[in-house]
Write a protein that holds these residues in place. Structure first.
Motif, PDB file in Angstrom:
ATOM      1  N   ASN A 229       0.850  -1.184   0.000  1.00 13.92           N
ATOM      2  CA  ASN A 229       0.000   0.000   0.000  1.00 13.92           C
ATOM      3  C   ASN A 229       0.887   1.236   0.000  1.00 13.92           C
ATOM      4  OD1 ASN A 229       0.588   0.695   2.863  1.00 13.92           O
ATOM      5  ND2 ASN A 229      -0.549  -1.192   3.246  1.00 13.92           N
TER       6      ASN A 229
ATOM      7  N   TYR B 138       1.192   1.131  -8.738  1.00 12.70           N
ATOM      8  CA  TYR B 138       0.807  -0.255  -8.439  1.00 12.70           C
ATOM      9  C   TYR B 138       1.005  -1.144  -9.669  1.00 12.70           C
ATOM     10  CZ  TYR B 138      -1.506   0.725  -3.921  1.00 12.70           C
ATOM     11  OH  TYR B 138      -1.776   1.046  -2.621  1.00 12.70           O
TER      12      TYR B 138
ATOM     13  N   ALA C 148       3.303  -3.815  -8.425  1.00 14.67           N
ATOM     14  CA  ALA C 148       2.476  -4.960  -8.010  1.00 14.67           C
ATOM     15  C   ALA C 148       1.399  -5.188  -9.058  1.00 14.67           C
ATOM     16  CB  ALA C 148       1.849  -4.694  -6.640  1.00 14.67           C
TER      17      ALA C 148
ATOM     18  N   GLU D  31      -0.168  -7.590 -10.474  1.00 16.40           N
ATOM     19  CA  GLU D  31      -1.251  -8.552 -10.290  1.00 16.40           C
ATOM     20  C   GLU D  31      -2.092  -8.280  -9.056  1.00 16.40           C
ATOM     21  OE1 GLU D  31      -1.930 -10.629 -12.764  1.00 16.40           O
ATOM     22  OE2 GLU D  31      -0.256  -9.537 -13.693  1.00 16.40           O
ATOM     23  N   LYS D  32      -1.807  -7.212  -8.358  1.00 15.40           N
ATOM     24  CA  LYS D  32      -2.592  -6.849  -7.178  1.00 15.40           C
ATOM     25  C   LYS D  32      -4.017  -6.519  -7.590  1.00 15.40           C
ATOM     26  CE  LYS D  32      -2.483  -3.610  -3.235  1.00 15.40           C
ATOM     27  NZ  LYS D  32      -2.455  -4.615  -2.148  1.00 15.40           N
ATOM     28  N   ARG D  33      -4.977  -7.060  -6.849  1.00 15.11           N
ATOM     29  CA  ARG D  33      -6.393  -6.869  -7.169  1.00 15.11           C
ATOM     30  C   ARG D  33      -6.811  -5.433  -6.893  1.00 15.11           C
ATOM     31  NH1 ARG D  33     -10.893 -10.362  -3.942  1.00 15.11           N
ATOM     32  NH2 ARG D  33      -9.984  -9.117  -2.276  1.00 15.11           N
TER      33      ARG D  33
ATOM     34  N   THR E 180      -6.972  -6.312 -12.167  1.00 15.74           N
ATOM     35  CA  THR E 180      -5.738  -6.005 -11.464  1.00 15.74           C
ATOM     36  C   THR E 180      -5.397  -4.527 -11.704  1.00 15.74           C
ATOM     37  OG1 THR E 180      -4.343  -6.525 -13.363  1.00 15.74           O
ATOM     38  CG2 THR E 180      -4.903  -8.348 -11.856  1.00 15.74           C
TER      39      THR E 180
ATOM     40  N   ASP F 157      -4.919  -3.695   3.679  1.00 14.24           N
ATOM     41  CA  ASP F 157      -4.201  -4.066   2.468  1.00 14.24           C
ATOM     42  C   ASP F 157      -4.699  -5.423   1.965  1.00 14.24           C
ATOM     43  OD1 ASP F 157      -2.335  -3.816   0.459  1.00 14.24           O
ATOM     44  OD2 ASP F 157      -0.685  -4.632   1.649  1.00 14.24           O
ATOM     45  N   ASP F 158      -5.026  -5.484   0.685  1.00 16.47           N
ATOM     46  CA  ASP F 158      -5.559  -6.693   0.031  1.00 16.47           C
ATOM     47  C   ASP F 158      -6.942  -7.089   0.536  1.00 16.47           C
ATOM     48  OD1 ASP F 158      -3.374  -7.032  -1.687  1.00 16.47           O
ATOM     49  OD2 ASP F 158      -2.245  -8.104  -0.144  1.00 16.47           O
TER      50      ASP F 158
ATOM     51  N   TRP G 266      -7.657   2.612  -2.674  1.00 19.29           N
ATOM     52  CA  TRP G 266      -6.488   2.201  -3.451  1.00 19.29           C
ATOM     53  C   TRP G 266      -5.199   2.738  -2.828  1.00 19.29           C
ATOM     54  CZ3 TRP G 266      -8.353   2.620  -9.275  1.00 19.29           C
ATOM     55  CH2 TRP G 266      -9.249   1.557  -9.511  1.00 19.29           C
TER      56      TRP G 266
ATOM     57  N   GLY H 200      -4.295   0.237  -0.351  1.00 21.02           N
ATOM     58  CA  GLY H 200      -4.035  -1.120  -0.827  1.00 21.02           C
ATOM     59  C   GLY H 200      -5.234  -2.042  -0.866  1.00 21.02           C
ATOM     60  N   SER H 201      -6.419  -1.535  -0.556  1.00 19.45           N
ATOM     61  CA  SER H 201      -7.619  -2.373  -0.572  1.00 19.45           C
ATOM     62  C   SER H 201      -8.251  -2.377  -1.956  1.00 19.45           C
ATOM     63  CB  SER H 201      -8.636  -1.870   0.443  1.00 19.45           C
ATOM     64  OG  SER H 201      -9.858  -2.601   0.359  1.00 19.45           O
TER      65      SER H 201
END
Length: 560
Positions: free
Chosen positions: A2, A42, A46, A48-50, A65, A240-241, A264, A267-268
């Motif tokens: 995040n 991001y 990252a 592939e982060k959702r 993603t 986060d996530d 975002w 990180g959520s």
């Protein structure tokens, strides 16, 4: 991963309210642009982060993603530029909860154009007013025939609109985004020089609800997203996530409170349920299926949810719930807590700002209280002479700006110097709302200044009386207002929509009066009851008490 800590001085978290209030401070970055500095960051670090989990009522489902969101928003930016949109142009987005909303709002940020999110409930006259007031150059709409017909009807009186864009099915002479999408590049270079965005440039325009007159245009600059770090991390408590759901449709400011910036940054992922209509059972099943971790909705939604027997849904991943938008009835709070073990954390803000008052980490919520001043906001409750109110005393909610201007507080009303100067008079932001403190420093909302009833020397909160009335089983909805009274100055009136199965009559009136006598002080009790089929409301669903007062005044004049 995040990113929000990178924008906080010291880069640390805060475990309790006092250290949060006194220690939280945002670092001012150079020429911050959410699309490039957050989304693209991001996508690079990252990929592939959702980012976004989307579904609808027809079996549609998409999971994006950050890499995909970055690329799709760059496609949309290329589309907009090809159709003549440049820095400073105004584009209206009527996209409900379609995933394309995220494409286009980020694309507009990339270009430096001004986004005007708008609800799909607008009718011809509403659209005409907005296009002319904001000088809208393009409208992007999803493929709902009713919505697009209203837009077309507004065009003869919307001379600044050059282009209509449809998302979904093709429509006549409209430009079709999805027809052009495959040929659009997923690379859009960050503008430089005069074309680059600056922190003080206008990024967003929101029209207010218009509860007391014509809607005003609230303008936010490119630093506005950073103000929502507090919204997401310290009020909504996103992780986060995690997966956050805010109910709001994208036409309202509450959507970017809960569907984009703060989540975002922290990180959520965001959960977007593009519902055809609100059905509590379907909503709960979606929350169960996708594993929503944090949730935000107005008290009205919670009132429906507690009637569903929440024990039959697997909400084990749900860890934090918040509410805003109207006064929270303690009965709703208690029943939700009994069924879920989760407390609701209330907050207060406006289209003009981010969270100004809230229940934050380490605070024990008091059902019905908005909480305490948010970090970055120097909030006070004051008398007409500007002195601070004592506990229990009703006064105006103001924000002092002499020490700092809060991140997230609007830059003014677009093309409206008169109203801007009025609300920022004397270096203070005057919210137009009224509240009181209690002995512990918690703030309790009373109402809009125009809505507060002055009866027999008392100042009565319409929200407080409405909250009591709504506990009566016959009362589905109600609005409490003041009517002229020779003895009291104003008498308290309740306009009531009855629950199905109840009929108006003298017996029911007496029953409601008896109920009120048992529940509240005599000076707060309505003297007049009127039963109606529905209440006058704004497009956003807020009650227009001003219209009820005007109708009562017209009736009084005609009887004189």
């Amino acid at each position: 991963m995040n990113l929000y800590r990178e924008y906080i001085e010291g880069g640390k978290d805060f475990a309790d309210y006092e250290t949060l209030k006194n220690g939280f401070k945002i670092k001012i970055p150079d020429n911050f642009n959410f699309a490039y500095d957050i989304v693209d960051r991001y996508a690079k670090d990252a990929p592939e982060k959702r980012a976004l989990v989307w579904c609808d009522d027809h079996g549609g489902e998409r999971i994006f993603t950050f890499k995909e969101i970055s690329e799709e928003s760059q496609r949309a930016a290329n589309f907009l530029v090809q159709h003549g949109i440049k820095k400073g142009d105004v584009v209206m987005l009527i996209l409900r909860r379609r995933f394309e909303f995220w494409y286009f709002i980020l694309a507009l940020h990339r270009i430096g154009a001004i986004a005007v999110p708008a609800t799909n409930q607008l009718l011809q006259e509403d659209i005409e007013f907005r296009t002319n007031a904001a000088q809208v150059k393009m409208i992007v709409s999803f493929d709902d025939p009713k919505v697009q017909t209203e837009i077309e009807r507004a065009m003869p009186k919307s001379p600044t609109v050059r282009t209509l864009v449809t998302v979904g099915q093709n429509r006549g002479s409209w430009q079709s985004y999805h027809a052009e999408e495959p040929s659009l590049s997923t690379e859009f270079k960050r503008p430089e020089g005069d074309a680059a965005t600056n922190n003080e440039d206008i990024m967003l325009l929101y029209f207010t609800s218009g509860t007391s007159g014509y809607p005003k245009m609230v303008q936010h600059n490119f630093l506005y997203p950073l103000g929502h770090i507090v919204t997401a991390r310290y009020w909504q408590n996103v992780v986060d996530d995690g997966l956050h759901l805010t109910i709001a449709e994208t036409g309202w400011a509450k959507a970017v409170w809960g569907k984009l910036y703060g989540q975002w940054l922290c990180g959520s992922a965001v959960f977007a349920y593009d519902m055809d209509s609100f059905k509590p059972d379907l909503l709960l099943r979606k929350m169960e299926r996708y594993g929503v971790t944090t949730f935000c909705a107005p008290p009205t939604v919670y009132r429906y949810l507690i009637r569903q027997n929440l024990g039959k849904y697997d909400l084990s991943k749900l860890s934090y719930c918040v509410t805003a938008g109207e006064a929270l009835n303690p009965e709703v709070y208690n029943k939700f807590y009994e069924q879920t073990g989760l407390k609701m954390f209330e907050a207060y803000g406006q289209t003009e700002a981010t969270v100004m008052v809230g229940n934050f980490p380490g605070m024990e919520p008091k059902p019905g209280s908005m909480g305490k001043a948010a970090p970055g906001y120097d909030v006070e409750i004051v008398r007409p002479d500007g002195t601070k109110c004592e506990p229990g005393e009703t006064g105006a909610i103001v924000v002092y700006l002499d020490k700092q201007r809060p991140f997230g507080l609007f830059a003014g009303y677009y093309h409206d110097e008169k109203n801007t100067e009025a609300v920022f008079a004397d270096g203070i932001y005057h919210t137009g709302d009224v509240a009181s403190y209690d002995e512990d420093g918690y703030i309790w909302f009373v109402g809009r200044d125009d809505d507060v009833i002055k009866s027999a020397g008392y100042r009565v909160s319409p929200f407080e009386v409405e909250s009591i009335l709504q506990q009566h089983p016959a009362v589905l909805e109600c609005a409490v207002t003041g009517v002229p009274d020779k003895k009291r100055g104003q008498a308290i009136k309740a306009t009531i929509v009855l629950t199905k199965g109840y009929e108006e009559g003298k017996k029911l009136e007496l029953d409601i009066f008896d109920f009120l006598k048992q529940q509240t002080a005599g000076y707060k009790q309505p003297r007049i009851l009127e039963f109606v089929k529905d209440l006058p409301k704004t497009i956003s669903g807020k009650i227009r008490r001003v219209e009820i007062r005007e109708n009562d005044a017209a009736k009084s004049d005609s009887s004189d």
